[in-house]
Design a protein around this motif. Sequence first.
Motif, short mmCIF file in Angstrom:
data_model
loop_
_atom_site.label_atom_id
_atom_site.label_comp_id
_atom_site.label_asym_id
_atom_site.label_seq_id
_atom_site.Cartn_x
_atom_site.Cartn_y
_atom_site.Cartn_z
N MET A 23 0.83 -1.21 0.00
CA MET A 23 0.00 0.00 0.00
C MET A 23 0.86 1.26 0.00
O MET A 23 1.86 1.34 0.71
N THR A 24 0.47 2.23 -0.81
CA THR A 24 1.01 3.57 -0.73
C THR A 24 -0.14 4.56 -0.87
O THR A 24 -1.20 4.24 -1.39
N THR A 55 -2.74 3.41 -3.86
CA THR A 55 -2.26 2.23 -4.57
C THR A 55 -2.33 1.04 -3.62
O THR A 55 -1.80 1.09 -2.51
N LEU A 56 -3.02 -0.02 -4.05
CA LEU A 56 -3.13 -1.25 -3.27
C LEU A 56 -2.83 -2.44 -4.17
O LEU A 56 -3.33 -2.51 -5.28
N LYS A 57 -2.02 -3.36 -3.70
CA LYS A 57 -1.77 -4.61 -4.42
C LYS A 57 -2.06 -5.78 -3.48
O LYS A 57 -1.43 -5.92 -2.44
N PHE A 58 -3.04 -6.59 -3.86
CA PHE A 58 -3.38 -7.79 -3.11
C PHE A 58 -2.77 -9.00 -3.81
O PHE A 58 -2.88 -9.14 -5.03
N THR A 136 -9.53 2.88 -12.96
CA THR A 136 -8.79 1.75 -12.43
C THR A 136 -8.19 0.88 -13.51
O THR A 136 -7.39 0.02 -13.24
N GLU A 137 -8.59 1.05 -14.74
CA GLU A 137 -8.11 0.15 -15.79
C GLU A 137 -6.67 0.49 -16.15
O GLU A 137 -6.32 1.63 -16.37
N ASN A 180 -4.09 1.12 -8.98
CA ASN A 180 -2.94 2.01 -9.10
C ASN A 180 -3.39 3.46 -9.12
O ASN A 180 -4.05 3.91 -10.05
N GLN A 181 -3.04 4.21 -8.05
CA GLN A 181 -3.30 5.64 -7.96
C GLN A 181 -4.78 5.97 -8.22
O GLN A 181 -5.10 6.82 -9.04
N VAL A 182 -5.67 5.28 -7.54
CA VAL A 182 -7.10 5.55 -7.62
C VAL A 182 -7.45 6.63 -6.60
O VAL A 182 -7.00 6.58 -5.46
N LYS A 183 -8.25 7.60 -7.01
CA LYS A 183 -8.59 8.70 -6.11
C LYS A 183 -9.46 8.19 -4.97
O LYS A 183 -10.56 7.71 -5.17
N LEU A 184 -8.93 8.32 -3.74
CA LEU A 184 -9.62 7.85 -2.55
C LEU A 184 -10.62 8.88 -2.04
O LEU A 184 -11.70 8.54 -1.56
N GLY A 185 -10.26 10.16 -2.12
CA GLY A 185 -11.10 11.24 -1.62
C GLY A 185 -10.32 12.53 -1.62
O GLY A 185 -9.16 12.58 -2.05
N THR A 186 -10.93 13.60 -1.12
CA THR A 186 -10.29 14.91 -1.05
C THR A 186 -10.23 15.36 0.41
O THR A 186 -11.25 15.38 1.11
N LEU A 187 -9.03 15.71 0.84
CA LEU A 187 -8.81 16.19 2.19
C LEU A 187 -8.92 17.71 2.22
O LEU A 187 -8.20 18.41 1.52
#
Length: 254
Positions: A23-24, A55-58, A136-137, A180-187
């Motif tokens: 995770m990053t 970024t998450l890799k399972f 995400t693609e 890879n670098q998917v927008k999680l939200g806005t802080l």
Amino acid sequence: MPSSISPLSQPEPENNCADCLYMTLTGIPVQPVEHPDYLEFLQPFPMPQIDLYLTLKFSQQWESLPQGRIQFGLKGGALRLRVEGGEIPYESRIMGSLELVVPTVETDSPANLPIRDRISGELDESTLDLQGNGATEQPSLNGKPNHYSICHITTKVTEENPAWIFEEERGQPVLNGWLNQVKLGTLNVSALPCRLDATFEVSRRDICLTHVDRLWSPDISRNKRAVLDRLIIQQLLERKFKPYLSRVELHYDG
């Protein structure tokens, strides 16, 4: 120009079982909207905003034991954010069903991505071309189509310390693939310094043994196998996964 956090000020991300979960989290300052000069005095001072990209890799990881080895993966988990000096509005958060890309070649994995795509916890203007639309693609590097699995994401209703729950949607034994670098939200930054602590946490039910090598007879009964699986998860894997599996910090000082 938007202010940014120096890469040198960011702690290194912690990935305690990187072969199982990598995770990053990257933050990118949002460029404020410019107004005509004659309206500037009417506008309140804009609140700094930072877009967060995940970024998450399972995958599945092998663990050696005295008399054999096991392989394990994750059926799900929770990404929890603890925020000081800011909030992440509910309406800006990612949720729903997303495709996890299963790499077709080794160079597709996050560890082999260009350094630009592996930034961990940095706010850097050079990353502004990363997928700001949250797509995400990912293209396959060898020209062949990638294969996908579906991950369902829900978010809890709290702005100060939000959480995202990840679950396998198609009934597969474990999550497999990466975002890879998917927008999680806005802080929305409300006070300085602003601190964000992101941890990926799992419970016993999130862990799944996918392969056992030389630990017991292949004709063991299903009930005995289930008991032994639970014991291994409880005694070995939970010690490796607590209090969290991965952790990333972001610091923003304005």
